[in-house]
Design a protein around this motif. Structure first.
Motif, PDB file in Angstrom:
ATOM      1  N   HIS A   1       0.845  -1.200   0.000  1.00 20.75           N
ATOM      2  CA  HIS A   1       0.000   0.000   0.000  1.00 20.75           C
ATOM      3  C   HIS A   1       0.884   1.256   0.000  1.00 20.75           C
ATOM      4  O   HIS A   1       0.652   2.212  -0.751  1.00 20.75           O
ATOM      5  N   THR A   2       1.918   1.208   0.820  1.00 15.60           N
ATOM      6  CA  THR A   2       2.844   2.362   0.884  1.00 15.60           C
ATOM      7  C   THR A   2       3.513   2.614  -0.466  1.00 15.60           C
ATOM      8  O   THR A   2       3.564   3.750  -0.955  1.00 15.60           O
ATOM      9  N   GLN A   3       3.965   1.548  -1.110  1.00 14.66           N
ATOM     10  CA  GLN A   3       4.631   1.705  -2.417  1.00 14.66           C
ATOM     11  C   GLN A   3       3.652   2.158  -3.484  1.00 14.66           C
ATOM     12  O   GLN A   3       3.998   2.970  -4.347  1.00 14.66           O
ATOM     13  N   ALA A   4       2.419   1.688  -3.389  1.00 11.15           N
ATOM     14  CA  ALA A   4       1.390   2.100  -4.370  1.00 11.15           C
ATOM     15  C   ALA A   4       1.147   3.605  -4.287  1.00 11.15           C
ATOM     16  O   ALA A   4       1.063   4.294  -5.302  1.00 11.15           O
ATOM     17  N   GLU A   5       1.079   4.123  -3.074  1.00 10.77           N
ATOM     18  CA  GLU A   5       0.844   5.566  -2.907  1.00 10.77           C
ATOM     19  C   GLU A   5       2.030   6.365  -3.451  1.00 10.77           C
ATOM     20  O   GLU A   5       1.860   7.426  -4.050  1.00 10.77           O
ATOM     21  N   ARG A   6       3.234   5.858  -3.277  1.00 13.09           N
ATOM     22  CA  ARG A   6       4.419   6.552  -3.807  1.00 13.09           C
ATOM     23  C   ARG A   6       4.405   6.554  -5.333  1.00 13.09           C
ATOM     24  O   ARG A   6       4.641   7.557  -5.985  1.00 13.09           O
ATOM     25  N   LEU A   7       4.048   5.407  -5.908  1.00 13.18           N
ATOM     26  CA  LEU A   7       3.998   5.300  -7.381  1.00 13.18           C
ATOM     27  C   LEU A   7       2.904   6.209  -7.936  1.00 13.18           C
ATOM     28  O   LEU A   7       3.073   6.871  -8.953  1.00 13.18           O
ATOM     29  N   ARG A   8       1.773   6.269  -7.219  1.00 16.76           N
ATOM     30  CA  ARG A   8       0.621   7.055  -7.676  1.00 16.76           C
ATOM     31  C   ARG A   8       0.963   8.533  -7.825  1.00 16.76           C
ATOM     32  O   ARG A   8       0.374   9.248  -8.604  1.00 16.76           O
ATOM     33  N   ALA A   9       1.950   8.981  -7.058  1.00 10.51           N
ATOM     34  CA  ALA A   9       2.303  10.416  -7.030  1.00 10.51           C
ATOM     35  C   ALA A   9       3.490  10.744  -7.938  1.00 10.51           C
ATOM     36  O   ALA A   9       3.998  11.871  -7.907  1.00 10.51           O
ATOM     37  N   ALA A  10       3.906   9.781  -8.765  1.00 10.14           N
ATOM     38  CA  ALA A  10       5.154   9.986  -9.543  1.00 10.14           C
ATOM     39  C   ALA A  10       5.034  11.136 -10.540  1.00 10.14           C
ATOM     40  O   ALA A  10       5.988  11.869 -10.771  1.00 10.14           O
ATOM     41  N   ARG A  11       3.856  11.286 -11.174  1.00 12.10           N
ATOM     42  CA  ARG A  11       3.601  12.432 -12.070  1.00 12.10           C
ATOM     43  C   ARG A  11       2.146  12.840 -11.860  1.00 12.10           C
ATOM     44  O   ARG A  11       1.270  11.990 -11.660  1.00 12.10           O
ATOM     45  N   PRO A  12       1.845  14.138 -11.902  1.00 12.78           N
ATOM     46  CA  PRO A  12       0.514  14.596 -11.447  1.00 12.78           C
ATOM     47  C   PRO A  12      -0.574  14.694 -12.513  1.00 12.78           C
ATOM     48  O   PRO A  12      -1.753  14.783 -12.168  1.00 12.78           O
ATOM     49  N   THR A  13      -0.216  14.724 -13.809  1.00 10.87           N
ATOM     50  CA  THR A  13      -1.249  15.066 -14.793  1.00 10.87           C
ATOM     51  C   THR A  13      -1.955  13.850 -15.398  1.00 10.87           C
ATOM     52  O   THR A  13      -3.181  13.853 -15.512  1.00 10.87           O
ATOM     53  N   ALA A  14      -1.211  12.851 -15.808  1.00 12.18           N
ATOM     54  CA  ALA A  14      -1.806  11.687 -16.478  1.00 12.18           C
ATOM     55  C   ALA A  14      -2.631  10.893 -15.483  1.00 12.18           C
ATOM     56  O   ALA A  14      -2.094  10.179 -14.624  1.00 12.18           O
ATOM     57  N   VAL A  15      -3.959  10.953 -15.629  1.00 16.55           N
ATOM     58  CA  VAL A  15      -4.847  10.329 -14.643  1.00 16.55           C
ATOM     59  C   VAL A  15      -4.825   8.809 -14.755  1.00 16.55           C
ATOM     60  O   VAL A  15      -5.248   8.101 -13.828  1.00 16.55           O
TER      61      VAL A  15
END
Ligand SMILES: CSC[C@H]1O[C@H](OP(=O)(O)O)[C@H](O)[C@@H]1O
Length: 339
Positions: A76-90
């Motif tokens: 879960h922690t790694q998923a949240e980090r990956l999710r924030a890697a770039r902000p525009t591409a949904v």
């Protein structure tokens, strides 16, 4: 997880590899990727790029970590980090949210199947968009495209480039004007590489040449991709797309956006709500790639470098999605909230 092979990403014999797009077109180098830190760095450096592909890459990496034995909390922690890697591409958020829902419902053991589904779904979505879009393009069309939207941006044939390839597959004559797409030259480096591999007639231009081409009547249609489509049809895409749309509108050239449903953000009301990634000044002060690095601006020159801009729905002729081609009237009626 089973082997998954695509042009720009592969999962083979239990390991994940990314084709380093920063080195293309002159070097085809596969990079192993076995950690969130590595994937996040590759996404930020655009070694892996393209709205659909970064979502799929992040999901495959997370599935790989689950097979390495990480716990649900660690995943879960790694998923949240990956999710924030770039902000525009949904697509990145959509893919990771599907992985997180699977983690919640099925535990770590469900992540590999979910990542496989996301990969295989994207291949299918690309084929569907290509089919719908190609029907719109006449024999002999001169198509202009911006940035890169092919197999280097998806797990399949691509979005706008997928349409272009389908037009060729239908036996129609076509020519493609390829915007080089400053500052990172996705068109000049990547789309030219894809056009050559696909055997599609193309000409590379600087971004500032598109207007005079349209003024000369040499562009019949513009096809672009997207990183996020808002509920009202406004969309974010590579910077320079908005100016293309304005020029196309002025010259009455049809302007289509091509994207899968994973690029649609129904919770985003309009283009003003789309977060736009701001990138390093160095990308504008010069250029870098497999050819090395050169800076032409004086040191410390102030820079404005938004990676994307927003095109209002009013400038769009049609939205080519994996479920069909939508008119401005359908978009205004809220169809994007019903997909
Ligand atoms: C089908 S990819 C959509 C989109 O992604 C590209 O951005 P980037 O190269 O920064 O990842 C570009 O905006 C494409 O049109």
């Amino acid at each position: 997880m089973k082997d998954l092979l695509a042009t720009s990403i592969k999962y083979q014999h239990g390991a994940l590899y990314v084709l380093d797009q920063h080195q293309l077109p002159h070097q085809e180098q596969w990079l192993p990727c076995d950690s969130s830190d590595a994937m996040i760095a590759m996404i930020k450096k655009l070694q892996i790029r393209g709205a659909p592909l970064i979502g799929i890459g992040a999901s495959l990496l997370l599935a790989h970590l689950s097979e390495q034995g990480l716990t649900a909390d660690e995943l879960h922690t790694q998923a949240e980090r990956l999710r924030a890697a770039r902000p525009t591409a949904v697509n990145l958020m959509n893919c990771i949210d599907r992985m997180l829902a699977t983690l919640e419902n099925e535990g770590p053991a469900g992540l590999s199947r979910c990542a496989e589904q996301l990969f295989e779904e994207d291949v299918d979505l690309c084929n569907r968009m290509a089919g719908f879009g190609a029907e719109l393009i006449s024999d002999g069309a001169n198509i202009l495209t911006h940035c890169n939207t092919g197999s280097l941006a998806t797990a399949g044939v691509g979005t706008a480039i997928g349409v272009i390839n389908a037009v060729k597959q239908q036996g129609k004559q076509l020519h493609v004007w390829v915007d080089e797409t400053r500052p990172l030259l996705q068109g000049g480096r990547l789309t030219t590489w894809e056009m050559a591999r696909l055997g599609i007639s193309h000409t590379l231009i600087c971004d500032n040449m598109a207007a005079s081409l349209m003024a000369q009547g040499k562009v019949d249609v513009v096809l672009v991709g997207s990183d996020r489509i808002a509920a009202n049809g406004d969309f974010a895409n590579k910077v320079g797309t908005y100016s293309l749309a304005v020029i196309a509108h002025h010259h009455k050239v049809p302007f289509y956006v091509v994207a899968p449903y994973t690029t649609v953000d129904p919770e985003c009301p309009d283009g003003k709500a789309i977060p736009i990634e701001q990138r390093s000044p160095a990308e504008v002060q010069g250029v870098s790639g497999s050819f090395g690095e050169v800076n032409w601006a004086p040191d410390h020159t102030p820079v404005y470098n938004p990676a994307f801009d927003v095109t209002p729905a009013a400038l769009v002729t049609g939205w080519i999605l994996d479920t069909g081609v939508y008119s401005p009237e359908q978009i205004a009626a809220g169809v994007l909230k019903t997909l």
